[in-house]
Design a protein around this motif. Structure first.
Motif, short mmCIF file in Angstrom:
data_model
loop_
_atom_site.label_atom_id
_atom_site.label_comp_id
_atom_site.label_asym_id
_atom_site.label_seq_id
_atom_site.Cartn_x
_atom_site.Cartn_y
_atom_site.Cartn_z
N GLU A 187 0.82 -1.23 0.00
CA GLU A 187 0.00 0.00 0.00
C GLU A 187 0.84 1.28 0.00
OE1 GLU A 187 -3.64 -1.90 2.65
OE2 GLU A 187 -2.27 -0.45 3.55
N SER A 188 2.13 1.15 0.33
CA SER A 188 2.94 2.36 0.55
C SER A 188 3.34 3.04 -0.77
CB SER A 188 4.22 1.98 1.31
OG SER A 188 5.04 1.19 0.47
N ASP A 189 3.71 4.33 -0.66
CA ASP A 189 4.25 5.07 -1.82
C ASP A 189 5.77 4.98 -1.86
OD1 ASP A 189 1.66 6.18 -2.44
OD2 ASP A 189 1.94 7.49 -0.69
N VAL A 190 6.38 4.96 -0.68
CA VAL A 190 7.84 4.98 -0.58
C VAL A 190 8.29 3.91 0.42
CG1 VAL A 190 9.87 6.43 -0.12
CG2 VAL A 190 7.68 7.50 -0.65
N LYS A 212 3.34 11.49 1.54
CA LYS A 212 3.58 10.14 1.04
C LYS A 212 3.30 9.14 2.18
CE LYS A 212 5.44 11.12 -3.06
NZ LYS A 212 6.80 11.60 -3.27
N ASP A 213 2.80 7.98 1.78
CA ASP A 213 2.59 6.90 2.74
C ASP A 213 3.91 6.10 2.79
OD1 ASP A 213 1.55 5.04 4.44
OD2 ASP A 213 0.07 4.24 3.03
N LYS A 262 8.15 1.28 -7.08
CA LYS A 262 8.01 2.11 -5.88
C LYS A 262 9.30 2.90 -5.64
CE LYS A 262 4.85 -0.54 -3.06
NZ LYS A 262 3.59 0.16 -3.36
N GLU A 263 9.11 4.08 -5.04
CA GLU A 263 10.29 4.86 -4.68
C GLU A 263 10.98 4.17 -3.50
OE1 GLU A 263 11.43 9.41 -3.36
OE2 GLU A 263 9.34 8.93 -3.75
N TYR A 290 9.11 -4.83 -5.94
CA TYR A 290 8.40 -3.54 -5.99
C TYR A 290 9.17 -2.56 -6.88
CZ TYR A 290 6.04 -5.66 -2.06
OH TYR A 290 5.35 -6.52 -1.28
N LYS A 315 9.69 12.51 3.66
CA LYS A 315 8.77 11.93 2.66
C LYS A 315 7.32 11.97 3.16
CE LYS A 315 11.20 11.30 -0.75
NZ LYS A 315 10.87 12.01 -1.99
#
Ligand code: SAH
Length: 244
Positions: free
Chosen positions: A27-30, A73-74, A48-49, A45, A68
């Motif tokens: 679910e995360s962005d970073v 960001k999550d 993803k960042e 992944y 972040k």
């Protein structure tokens, strides 16, 4: 969303992660973490960042995570094993005082004491002390006191960080302290590279453990006075009336 989820990844392989941890990473962005763990995740992944810093730059890594999160960001902040066992959970909480808008959540992982114990059978099935031999952040006198106290209390003992380049003889020093109080025959053992390539485990007496060379990817187990060696396994009885 300004959020950091501090995620315990378990000992190494994906099967050792909880479903909750995997879901949070998905679910995360970073993803922020120590270089080695990000390498494990980067295959899966790809888009993803990822932000990593090497060992000994933990504070920097936490700061980057907060930066972040402040960008809405999550953030998945990953640690090996459990993030609250010699991990970054407490530092993130301490730093969060400067970032009151960032929501923090801890997602538990399987710590090396548990994944390593499973490799050795049932070595810690009674009262337990976990002690790190690293004196980077803890004075050696404190570590000595805790080793003695654990031995006096006849606890099962699990040692983390038993060695490093600069601390090659720390396991020997720790065993010498324990041997002041505990029997030479105390059932002991260690597991190296739990859940990773190069898994290696051994059981031995406390006297023999003193002369073993272990590295920083090893977790060490020292029994209480009832712990038995059963073939390749270590078993600490709970006390049911059955001869082992
Ligand atoms: N947060 C981690 C512990 C970090 S301290 C956890 O909960 O497991 C680092 C120490 O943990 C190492 O020196 C070693 O003693 C132990 N350790 C962590 N992962 C390990 C693994 N895969 N195999 C063996 N020991 C491990």
């Amino acid at each position: 969303m300004k959020r950091i989820r501090i995620i315990g990844m378990g000992p190494g392989k994906e099967e050792g992660m909880t479903i909750e941890a995997l879901k949070a990473i998905e679910e995360s962005d970073v993803i922020v973490g120590y270089t080695l763990y990000l390498e494990l995740l980067s295959e899966k992944y790809k888009n993803k960042e990822m932000i990593s810093t090497p060992m000994k730059q933990e504070e920097k890594r936490c700061e980057l995570a907060f930066e972040k999160a402040m960008e809405e960001k999550d953030v998945a902040f990953v640690c090996s094993g459990d993030a609250g066992v010699y991990g970054m959970a407490s530092l993130i909480y301490e730093m969060s005082r400067d970032y009151p808008d960032v929501e923090i959540e801890v997602i538990p992982g399987v710590t090396a004491a548990l994944s390593g114990a499973a490799e050795l059978g049932a070595p810690i099935n009674h009262d337990l002390c976990i002690i790190s031999l690293s004196d980077l952040l803890t004075p050696w006198e404190t570590i000595e006191k805790r080793l003695r106290s654990a031995a006096l209390g006849d606890f099962n003992i699990v040692l983390y960080n038993p060695s490093s380049h600069k601390r090659k003889d720390y396991l020997k020093k720790a065993c010498d302290i324990l041997l002041e109080i505990k029997s030479e025959d105390t059932a002991s053992g260690y597991v190296k590279n739990i859940g990773r390539e190069g898994l290696m485990k051994k059981v031995c007496t406390l006297k023999e453990l003193r002369d073993e060379e272990v590295d920083m990817f090893t977790t060490v187990f020292i029994g209480n006075s009832s712990t038995k060696i059963m073939g390749e396994m270590l078993v600490t009885p709970r006390g049911y009336k059955r001869e082992v």
